[in-house]
Design a protein around this motif. Sequence first.
Motif, PDB file in Angstrom:
ATOM      1  N   GLY A 150      37.328  57.732  62.213  1.00 54.15           N
ATOM      2  CA  GLY A 150      38.242  56.990  61.366  1.00 54.15           C
ATOM      3  C   GLY A 150      37.892  55.515  61.372  1.00 54.15           C
ATOM      4  O   GLY A 150      36.728  55.124  61.513  1.00 54.15           O
ATOM      5  N   HIS A 151      38.921  54.682  61.281  1.00 56.33           N
ATOM      6  CA  HIS A 151      38.710  53.241  61.225  1.00 56.33           C
ATOM      7  C   HIS A 151      38.387  52.640  62.595  1.00 56.33           C
ATOM      8  O   HIS A 151      37.774  51.589  62.669  1.00 56.33           O
ATOM      9  N   GLU A 152      38.805  53.300  63.657  1.00 57.44           N
ATOM     10  CA  GLU A 152      38.608  52.752  65.001  1.00 57.44           C
ATOM     11  C   GLU A 152      37.334  53.306  65.645  1.00 57.44           C
ATOM     12  O   GLU A 152      37.338  53.817  66.767  1.00 57.44           O
ATOM     13  N   LEU A 153      36.236  53.173  64.940  1.00 53.03           N
ATOM     14  CA  LEU A 153      34.969  53.744  65.376  1.00 53.03           C
ATOM     15  C   LEU A 153      34.538  53.294  66.773  1.00 53.03           C
ATOM     16  O   LEU A 153      34.022  54.115  67.547  1.00 53.03           O
ATOM     17  N   PRO A 154      34.725  52.018  67.185  1.00 53.32           N
ATOM     18  CA  PRO A 154      34.272  51.614  68.523  1.00 53.32           C
ATOM     19  C   PRO A 154      34.886  52.408  69.667  1.00 53.32           C
ATOM     20  O   PRO A 154      34.260  52.545  70.725  1.00 53.32           O
ATOM     21  N   VAL A 155      36.101  52.935  69.469  1.00 56.08           N
ATOM     22  CA  VAL A 155      36.721  53.721  70.542  1.00 56.08           C
ATOM     23  C   VAL A 155      36.766  55.213  70.216  1.00 56.08           C
ATOM     24  O   VAL A 155      36.885  56.034  71.125  1.00 56.08           O
ATOM     25  N   GLU A 156      36.649  55.575  68.950  1.00 53.73           N
ATOM     26  CA  GLU A 156      36.623  56.988  68.596  1.00 53.73           C
ATOM     27  C   GLU A 156      35.265  57.625  68.908  1.00 53.73           C
ATOM     28  O   GLU A 156      35.201  58.740  69.420  1.00 53.73           O
ATOM     29  N   LYS A 157      34.196  56.916  68.585  1.00 56.69           N
ATOM     30  CA  LYS A 157      32.843  57.425  68.811  1.00 56.69           C
ATOM     31  C   LYS A 157      31.986  56.316  69.453  1.00 56.69           C
ATOM     32  O   LYS A 157      31.006  55.850  68.857  1.00 56.69           O
TER      33      LYS A 157
END
Length: 259
Positions: free
Chosen positions: A236-243
Amino acid sequence: MPQLEVDGAALTYDDEGPRDGDGVPLVFIHGWTADRHRWDHQVAHFASKRRVIRLDLRGHGESTGAGARAVDELARDVIALLDHLEVDRFVPVGHSMGGMISQTLALAHPERVERMVLVDSISRMTYSRGRGLLMAVSTLVPFKLFVAANIQRAFAPGYPRDEIRGYIKASAATPKEVVMTCYGAMRDFDVLDRVGEITAPTLLVHGFHDIQLPVSQMLRMAKAYPDAVVRIVDAGHELPVEKPAELTSTLDWFLTGRA
């Protein structure tokens, strides 16, 4: 943590890694209502081999100060910190609002930006129907509900709810004045007609499921860049913590492996 006084704000920052490492310093810039720890995975990886700088933007995280009414103000804070640290050339890595700051830096200081990375960011705010409705009622709903609605939408379907609740709590701890003024600054941000001036090689990394700043808007921006490469990630929008690992490996490729 060290702090720098800049125009009524105390900016908390980290300055890690070898001064004589591989390449110019990386400067990680977080997004709206977040803090410098969004970049923990990336900093842990890169600080072993090159200088890495990250900060809490004014009013966010452990920094103090009133909110910025324009993205330009936040960009001036970053330059003030880099001048203080005697950093000339650098690579800005910006997430969301941090990507807006990065583009502002590249336009204002082209001689200092070697490369640039934009994560889930755009050059002009264009609103979906849902986001437009959320903005329209933002001043009418309780503050915590407004923040919770924005942060909830930032994550891809299936992301752990307990973790999302933690990010909502952290975002809601950001002073209301800072949240709303920076929200307005993003709303007014528009450099789409100028990004053709940015000649630094640029990496655009975007979450496929980003509904805050949709992929379609990023692709519109990408066409205007003279030297850009695009990577779409299942997030989603929070890529640094999602992936985080996928983002880190993509950054590594762009910074060291790309011709």
